[in-house]
Design an enzyme around this catalytic site. Structure first.
Site, PDB file in Angstrom:
ATOM      1  N   SER A 144      87.820  68.867  12.427  1.00  0.00           N
ATOM      2  CA  SER A 144      88.977  69.449  11.726  1.00  0.00           C
ATOM      3  C   SER A 144      90.212  69.212  12.592  1.00  0.00           C
ATOM      4  CB  SER A 144      88.771  70.968  11.555  1.00  0.00           C
ATOM      5  OG  SER A 144      89.983  71.599  11.183  1.00  0.00           O
ATOM      6  N   TYR A 157      86.836  79.325  14.759  1.00  0.00           N
ATOM      7  CA  TYR A 157      86.491  78.113  13.996  1.00  0.00           C
ATOM      8  C   TYR A 157      87.074  76.882  14.698  1.00  0.00           C
ATOM      9  CZ  TYR A 157      86.874  74.747  10.080  1.00  0.00           C
ATOM     10  OH  TYR A 157      86.827  73.630   9.278  1.00  0.00           O
ATOM     11  N   LYS A 161      85.258  73.447  16.217  1.00  0.00           N
ATOM     12  CA  LYS A 161      85.567  72.073  15.815  1.00  0.00           C
ATOM     13  C   LYS A 161      86.006  71.234  17.027  1.00  0.00           C
ATOM     14  CE  LYS A 161      84.508  72.378  11.477  1.00  0.00           C
ATOM     15  NZ  LYS A 161      83.396  71.589  10.907  1.00  0.00           N
TER      16      LYS A 161
HETATM   17  N1  LIG Z   1      88.275  72.168   3.315  1.00  0.00           N
HETATM   18  C1  LIG Z   1      89.053  71.998   4.377  1.00  0.00           C
HETATM   19  O1  LIG Z   1      90.263  72.222   4.352  1.00  0.00           O
HETATM   20  C2  LIG Z   1      88.425  71.511   5.663  1.00  0.00           C
HETATM   21  C3  LIG Z   1      89.289  71.109   6.698  1.00  0.00           C
HETATM   22  C4  LIG Z   1      88.744  70.652   7.882  1.00  0.00           C
HETATM   23  C5  LIG Z   1      87.384  70.595   8.030  1.00  0.00           C
HETATM   24  N2  LIG Z   1      86.556  70.998   7.023  1.00  0.00           N
HETATM   25  C6  LIG Z   1      85.106  70.924   7.229  1.00  0.00           C
HETATM   26  O2  LIG Z   1      84.523  70.199   6.159  1.00  0.00           O
HETATM   27  C7  LIG Z   1      83.147  70.546   6.076  1.00  0.00           C
HETATM   28  C8  LIG Z   1      82.782  70.810   4.615  1.00  0.00           C
HETATM   29  O3  LIG Z   1      83.465  71.953   4.181  1.00  0.00           O
HETATM   30  P1  LIG Z   1      84.110  72.088   2.730  1.00  0.00           P
HETATM   31  O4  LIG Z   1      85.544  72.301   2.926  1.00  0.00           O
HETATM   32  O5  LIG Z   1      83.640  71.022   1.844  1.00  0.00           O
HETATM   33  O6  LIG Z   1      83.520  73.512   2.312  1.00  0.00           O
HETATM   34  P2  LIG Z   1      82.628  74.038   1.107  1.00  0.00           P
HETATM   35  O7  LIG Z   1      83.067  73.411  -0.174  1.00  0.00           O
HETATM   36  O8  LIG Z   1      82.631  75.508   1.211  1.00  0.00           O
HETATM   37  O9  LIG Z   1      81.187  73.456   1.455  1.00  0.00           O
HETATM   38  C9  LIG Z   1      80.442  73.915   2.538  1.00  0.00           C
HETATM   39  C10 LIG Z   1      79.021  73.421   2.365  1.00  0.00           C
HETATM   40  O10 LIG Z   1      78.242  73.808   3.494  1.00  0.00           O
HETATM   41  C11 LIG Z   1      77.078  74.503   3.038  1.00  0.00           C
HETATM   42  N3  LIG Z   1      76.712  75.441   4.088  1.00  0.00           N
HETATM   43  C12 LIG Z   1      77.423  76.492   4.549  1.00  0.00           C
HETATM   44  N4  LIG Z   1      76.776  77.084   5.558  1.00  0.00           N
HETATM   45  C13 LIG Z   1      75.623  76.388   5.736  1.00  0.00           C
HETATM   46  C14 LIG Z   1      74.526  76.508   6.616  1.00  0.00           C
HETATM   47  N5  LIG Z   1      74.475  77.496   7.535  1.00  0.00           N
HETATM   48  N6  LIG Z   1      73.522  75.634   6.521  1.00  0.00           N
HETATM   49  C15 LIG Z   1      73.555  74.652   5.593  1.00  0.00           C
HETATM   50  N7  LIG Z   1      74.566  74.475   4.728  1.00  0.00           N
HETATM   51  C16 LIG Z   1      75.585  75.352   4.801  1.00  0.00           C
HETATM   52  C17 LIG Z   1      77.466  75.114   1.707  1.00  0.00           C
HETATM   53  O11 LIG Z   1      76.375  75.276   0.834  1.00  0.00           O
HETATM   54  P3  LIG Z   1      75.539  76.632   0.542  1.00  0.00           P
HETATM   55  O12 LIG Z   1      76.527  77.744   0.371  1.00  0.00           O
HETATM   56  O13 LIG Z   1      74.802  76.277  -0.714  1.00  0.00           O
HETATM   57  O14 LIG Z   1      74.665  76.769   1.728  1.00  0.00           O
HETATM   58  C18 LIG Z   1      78.355  73.990   1.147  1.00  0.00           C
HETATM   59  O15 LIG Z   1      77.562  72.977   0.565  1.00  0.00           O
HETATM   60  C19 LIG Z   1      82.955  71.756   6.997  1.00  0.00           C
HETATM   61  O16 LIG Z   1      82.385  71.339   8.226  1.00  0.00           O
HETATM   62  C20 LIG Z   1      84.374  72.242   7.219  1.00  0.00           C
HETATM   63  O17 LIG Z   1      84.517  72.940   8.427  1.00  0.00           O
HETATM   64  C21 LIG Z   1      87.050  71.452   5.840  1.00  0.00           C
END
Ligand SMILES: NC(=O)c1ccc[n+]([C@@H]2O[C@H](COP(=O)([O-])OP(=O)(O)OC[C@H]3O[C@@H](n4cnc5c(N)ncnc54)[C@H](OP(=O)(O)O)[C@@H]3O)[C@@H](O)[C@H]2O)c1
Length: 257
Positions: A144, A157, A161
């Site tokens: 991130s 968080y 990261k």
């Molecule tokens: N969105 C942003 O702005 C952003 C920015 C920077 C980085 N990121 C990173 O991008 C990645 C994906 O996030 P996203 O934004 O796509 O979020 P999201 O839509 O909330 O998806 C998160 C996914 O992770 C799964 N998950 C959560 N905890 C878990 C665990 N303990 N074990 C296995 N699966 C788990 C969830 O599924 P279930 O609930 O079904 O388990 C879901 O499929 C993350 O690493 C996040 O930190 C996101």
């Protein structure tokens, strides 16, 4: 040149929605022979598999990002079903720990660090020991922009990261030359996890990005597939910001100084 992953088998953690599901879809579109998608909740991951279609090339598994047993079993299942384990996308992430470091709940911090920080190492070790150390492969971690610089609200968080950033470089060093390890560092992307950062304030947040908008899951997914593919065959240990320019193209202050 088209980015392709023909014949490769990939594991994408946290793929029941958001960036993970988009990455699974892009991998399938780029020719992956098999994509194993994981998340904690059976209903979520099964529904994602149905949305992706292609039951011959998609396997849904319930697996926790912070579990050694689940990581090892998922690698074994990928090899049993599809014959290899060439790509790992460490995407699963969580953020129950909002608040300043001075008083943020320590239980939430522990959980955040277990999933975000320890998780990618566990899954990389499972792939390395189970397949990649002998056959090669490519790992992409999802970091991130918060891991590159501090910011308000989500310090625990951000620390997790930053650990993903250094885990990426350390593993790239240790796993070379057979396995490449890279990361993407997204800014605000339209997903469930980041809802508090964009919902209702999308225009203002978009305007803080030189490219004038927040990210879509596909913006990040395409960068992940590029790094995972042979198109990036001489790239390892790199953290690629996928952030609408906030890291590389934003002025240092609002006055431009
Ligand atoms: N969105 C942003 O702005 C952003 C920015 C920077 C980085 N990121 C990173 O991008 C990645 C994906 O996030 P996203 O934004 O796509 O979020 P999201 O839509 O909330 O998806 C998160 C996914 O992770 C799964 N998950 C959560 N905890 C878990 C665990 N303990 N074990 C296995 N699966 C788990 C969830 O599924 P279930 O609930 O079904 O388990 C879901 O499929 C993350 O690493 C996040 O930190 C996101």
């Amino acid at each position: 040149m088209e980015v392709r992953v023909d014949g490769k088998v990939a594991i994408v953690t946290g793929a029941s929605r958001g960036i993970g599901e988009a990455t699974a879809a892009e991998l399938l579109g780029a020719g992956a022979a098999g994509v194993v998608i994981t998340s904690r909740r059976e209903a979520n991951i099964t529904e994602a598999a149905e949305r992706l279609g292609q039951p011959d090339r998609v396997m849904a598994r319930v697996a926790r990002a912070d579990s050694v047993e689940d990581a090892d079993a998922t690698v074994a299942a990928a090899i049993e079903r599809f014959g290899s384990c060439d790509i790992l996308v460490n995407n699963a992430g969580t953020n129950p720990s909002a608040g300043s470091l001075a008083d943020v709940d320590l239980g939430a911090v522990e959980k955040t660090w277990a999933v975000n920080q320890l998780g990618p190492l566990l899954w990389a070790r499972a792939c390395w020991g189970g397949y990649m150390s002998r056959h090669g492969g490519s790992i992409v971690n999802v970091a991130s922009v918060g891991g590159l610089r501090p910011g308000p609200f989500i310090g625990a968080y951000n620390i997790s990261k930053a650990a993903v950033v250094h885990t990426t470089r350390q593993l790239a060093h240790e796993f070379a030359p057979g396995v490449r390890v890279n990361a993407v560092a997204p800014s605000v992307v339209r997903t469930h996890l980041a809802r508090a950062l964009w919902e209702g304030i999308e225009e203002q947040v978009g305007a803080t990005h030189p490219l004038g908008r927040i990210g879509e899951p596909e913006d990040v997914a395409r960068a992940i597939v590029f790094l995972a593919s042979d198109a990036a065959s001489w790239i390892t240990g790199v953290i690629l910001p996928v952030d609408g320019g906030v890291t590389g193209a934003a002025a240092a202050t609002s006055l431009g100084a």
